[in-house]
Design a protein around this motif. Structure first.
Motif, short mmCIF file in Angstrom:
data_model
loop_
_atom_site.label_atom_id
_atom_site.label_comp_id
_atom_site.label_asym_id
_atom_site.label_seq_id
_atom_site.Cartn_x
_atom_site.Cartn_y
_atom_site.Cartn_z
N VAL A 172 4.44 2.26 65.31
CA VAL A 172 5.53 3.21 65.51
C VAL A 172 5.22 4.12 66.68
CG1 VAL A 172 6.15 3.13 63.06
CG2 VAL A 172 4.60 4.92 63.86
N ARG A 173 6.29 4.58 67.33
CA ARG A 173 6.16 5.46 68.50
C ARG A 173 6.99 6.72 68.28
NH1 ARG A 173 4.20 2.26 72.81
NH2 ARG A 173 3.04 0.54 71.82
N VAL A 174 6.54 7.81 68.85
CA VAL A 174 7.31 9.05 68.79
C VAL A 174 8.69 8.80 69.39
CG1 VAL A 174 7.50 11.40 69.69
CG2 VAL A 174 5.30 10.56 68.85
N GLY A 175 9.73 9.23 68.69
CA GLY A 175 11.10 9.00 69.14
C GLY A 175 11.78 7.86 68.41
N ASP A 176 10.98 7.01 67.71
CA ASP A 176 11.58 5.97 66.87
C ASP A 176 12.27 6.61 65.68
OD1 ASP A 176 10.45 4.06 68.51
OD2 ASP A 176 8.88 3.45 67.08
N THR A 177 13.23 5.88 65.12
CA THR A 177 13.75 6.21 63.80
C THR A 177 13.46 5.03 62.89
OG1 THR A 177 15.52 7.70 64.55
CG2 THR A 177 15.83 6.63 62.42
N LEU A 178 12.85 5.29 61.76
CA LEU A 178 12.60 4.25 60.76
C LEU A 178 13.66 4.36 59.68
CD1 LEU A 178 8.72 4.58 60.32
CD2 LEU A 178 10.01 3.35 62.08
N ILE A 179 14.16 3.22 59.20
CA ILE A 179 15.17 3.25 58.15
C ILE A 179 14.78 2.31 57.01
CG2 ILE A 179 17.04 3.84 59.75
CD1 ILE A 179 18.02 0.97 59.50
N PRO A 216 17.17 7.30 56.99
CA PRO A 216 16.32 7.38 58.18
C PRO A 216 15.26 8.48 58.12
CG PRO A 216 18.33 8.61 58.57
CD PRO A 216 18.37 8.16 57.12
N ALA A 217 14.20 8.27 58.90
CA ALA A 217 13.20 9.32 59.15
C ALA A 217 12.82 9.25 60.62
CB ALA A 217 11.98 9.14 58.26
N PHE A 218 12.71 10.40 61.25
CA PHE A 218 12.42 10.47 62.68
C PHE A 218 10.91 10.54 62.89
CE2 PHE A 218 12.06 12.86 66.75
CZ PHE A 218 12.77 11.96 67.55
N VAL A 219 10.40 9.72 63.80
CA VAL A 219 8.96 9.64 64.04
C VAL A 219 8.54 10.73 65.03
CG1 VAL A 219 7.05 8.21 64.86
CG2 VAL A 219 8.93 7.17 63.56
N GLU A 220 7.71 11.66 64.54
CA GLU A 220 7.19 12.74 65.38
C GLU A 220 5.70 12.59 65.66
OE1 GLU A 220 8.16 16.47 63.61
OE2 GLU A 220 10.33 16.15 63.71
N ARG A 258 21.79 9.29 60.29
CA ARG A 258 21.81 10.12 59.08
C ARG A 258 23.23 10.41 58.63
NH1 ARG A 258 18.54 11.60 55.00
NH2 ARG A 258 16.75 11.72 56.41
N SER A 259 24.23 10.09 59.43
CA SER A 259 25.61 10.51 59.16
C SER A 259 26.33 9.58 58.18
CB SER A 259 26.41 10.59 60.46
OG SER A 259 26.61 9.29 61.01
N GLU A 260 27.41 10.11 57.60
CA GLU A 260 28.18 9.40 56.58
C GLU A 260 28.86 8.13 57.10
OE1 GLU A 260 31.65 8.28 54.27
OE2 GLU A 260 31.70 9.30 56.22
N PRO A 261 29.43 8.11 58.32
CA PRO A 261 30.06 6.88 58.80
C PRO A 261 29.08 5.70 58.89
CG PRO A 261 30.79 8.74 60.13
CD PRO A 261 29.67 9.23 59.27
N ILE A 262 27.84 5.98 59.23
CA ILE A 262 26.84 4.91 59.31
C ILE A 262 26.45 4.45 57.91
CG2 ILE A 262 24.63 4.21 60.29
CD1 ILE A 262 26.88 5.07 62.30
N ALA A 263 26.32 5.41 56.99
CA ALA A 263 25.99 5.05 55.60
C ALA A 263 27.06 4.14 55.01
CB ALA A 263 25.83 6.32 54.76
N ALA A 290 28.17 17.13 55.74
CA ALA A 290 29.44 17.24 56.47
C ALA A 290 29.22 17.74 57.90
CB ALA A 290 30.38 18.18 55.73
N LEU A 291 28.28 18.66 58.07
CA LEU A 291 27.99 19.20 59.40
C LEU A 291 27.42 18.12 60.31
CD1 LEU A 291 27.95 21.95 60.96
CD2 LEU A 291 25.53 22.12 60.31
N ILE A 292 26.53 17.30 59.77
CA ILE A 292 25.95 16.20 60.57
C ILE A 292 27.04 15.26 61.05
CG2 ILE A 292 24.47 14.16 60.48
CD1 ILE A 292 22.70 15.78 58.48
N THR A 293 27.90 14.83 60.12
CA THR A 293 28.97 13.90 60.48
C THR A 293 29.92 14.51 61.50
OG1 THR A 293 28.85 12.73 58.37
CG2 THR A 293 30.94 12.60 59.57
N ALA A 294 30.29 15.77 61.29
CA ALA A 294 31.22 16.43 62.22
C ALA A 294 30.62 16.56 63.61
CB ALA A 294 31.61 17.81 61.68
N ALA A 295 29.33 16.85 63.68
CA ALA A 295 28.69 17.06 64.99
C ALA A 295 28.53 15.75 65.75
CB ALA A 295 27.33 17.73 64.81
N VAL A 296 28.08 14.69 65.06
CA VAL A 296 27.79 13.45 65.80
C VAL A 296 29.06 12.67 66.13
CG1 VAL A 296 25.51 13.25 64.76
CG2 VAL A 296 27.43 12.00 63.73
N THR A 297 30.18 13.00 65.50
CA THR A 297 31.44 12.33 65.84
C THR A 297 32.35 13.20 66.69
OG1 THR A 297 32.41 13.05 63.73
CG2 THR A 297 31.40 10.85 63.79
#
Length: 419
Positions: free
Chosen positions: A83-90, A103-107, A139-144, A400-407
């Motif tokens: 894994v590399r920093v900046g990856d997302t694991l799901i 998801p989890a963000f790789v730091e 992490r957003s609802e549309p992807i789920a 709801a905030l995550i979904t609203a922001a990323v869309t």
């Protein structure tokens, strides 16, 4: 025609996107692939640390403080799944569709840290996608919802490797991606801090509740009697028209329909469900060691995997029995007597439960103790319910905030300035 089909697909999953934004397949902005590294140690293979399913499922970020499992892997696996920093694991598969695509963000990265089985790596092309923005999108609802539709399987559902890259994501310009990521980092941190405070309060209230039980029950005397002389196992079934009940650690035996957080589906055929009568003791054999049992105030039916125990004497007040059988002292007994290799496999069977003894004071003393416990715990339970409502509301707002922001439903620059 092709453009219309793309527009329809984007609108179906993401709604109306702002000007300058577009919908894209995940494969257009990242590489994504599934891991095949299992939890094995093979002589001769290099040692590694595995980032496993629970590390991703239980954490928003992969950081160096996590207790990674030690295993081995081939050199080819280390090269491919490091894994590399900046990856997302799901999470790519689970027993239910609700648990896939988490998801989890790789730091944090290290030469020996690799992605384990049941997970997928999403590595963004930084020329097209800001890594943290892509994490928030995943992490957003549309992807789920898309994962839920594409999930395949019967006893275990999962995201096929061929479907992993096909998910449709929103894609604004890079500067807006950075703005959205920064906004969500800040706002979700504020919400998480509020949730953490409420969870601390829940811990304190639970301790206070346990202390009430310990104090009142410690003052109760009486002859000690084994449960086998107070209850008998009941196998009465074939009552499909009765209300379905469930057993909760926090609530005891209640109608299943009274809760919206029970996702276990009731089968169409409930002929093998066991009849429960008021004053019966119902035990979730798999979770008794966590306190998942109680004396029922309801008539209904429960899964045949539960234990239904019918009282054989009038010497035990049902309210008193409910409290004493759910006391911290006895829950520890259930833990000791449960059988199984690991907690997820532990079972408490009647033959072992029956040997536990409890104090049976005179009925008047039982009723007095039960009344005192109820009076004191009702106030605590009310505070617990309020704290849980606050947590549920905060988590709903976060989602709801995550979904609203990323869309693009909210202009994060304006919202951030206003905040």
């Amino acid at each position: 025609m092709a453009q219309n089909a793309v527009a329809e697909r984007v609108h179906k999953w993401l709604g109306e996107l702002p000007s300058g934004w577009r919908g894209a397949r995940l494969l257009e902005v990242s590489d994504a692939w599934t891991s095949n590294v299992d939890k094995h140690t093979v002589e001769g293979q290099p040692p590694v640390r595995l980032c496993n399913y629970v590390d991703v499922y239980q954490n928003d970020s992969i950081v160096d403080s996590l207790d990674f499992m030690v295993a081995t892997a081939t050199r080819e696996q280390i090269k491919r799944f490091r894994v590399r920093v900046g990856d997302t694991l799901i999470t790519k598969d689970s027993e239910t569709a609700d648990d896939i695509g988490i998801p989890a963000f790789v730091e944090y990265e290290a030469k020996d840290l690799i992605c384990g089985y049941h997970l997928a790596i999403v590595r963004p092309d930084r020329r097209k996608a800001v890594p943290k923005f892509l994490y928030w999108v995943l992490r957003s609802e549309p992807i789920a919802r898309q994962w839920g539709v594409t999930a395949a399987g019967v006893t275990r559902v999962g995201i096929r490797s061929t479907d992993l890259n096909k998910v449709t994501i929103p894609l604004p310009p890079l500067d807006e991606q950075s703005a959205v990521a920064g906004f969500l980092d800040y706002e979700t941190a504020q919400i998480d801090a509020l949730v953490a405070k409420q969870e601390e309060l829940l811990t304190l209230l639970a301790e206070r509740r346990r202390s009430v039980l310990d104090r009142v029950l410690s003052e109760v005397g009486g002859e000690r009697r084994r449960l086998r002389w107070l209850y008998r196992s009941s196998s009465v079934a074939n009552k499909p028209n009765e209300e379905v009940l469930s057993v909760y650690r926090d609530h005891g035996v209640i109608p299943k329909a009274s809760r919206s957080d029970n996702f276990n589906k009731t089968p169409e055929n409930v002929d093998r469900y066991l009849l429960v009568r008021p004053h019966d003791l119902v035990v979730n054999k798999m979770k008794a060691w966590q306190g998942s049992l109680g004396v029922s105030a309801h008539r209904g039916i429960v899964s045949g995997d539960y234990e239904v125990l019918r009282p054989t004497t009038l010497d035990l007040d049902p309210d008193f029995a409910h409290f004493i059988l759910r006391s911290p002292e006895l829950i520890l007994e259930y833990r000791v007597r449960s059988r199984g290799i690991r907690p997820s496999q532990w079972r408490l069977y009647w033959q072992d439960l029956a040997d536990i003894s409890v104090a049976v004071p005179p009925l008047a003393e039982q009723r007095s103790a039960a009344s005192r416990i109820k009076t004191e715990t009702d106030a605590i339970d009310s505070l617990i319910a309020q704290a849980r409502e606050h947590i549920a509301f905060a988590k709903e707002r976060r989602s709801a905030l995550i979904t609203a922001a990323v869309t693009g439903q909210i202009d994060v620059r304006t919202a951030w300035t206003a905040g």
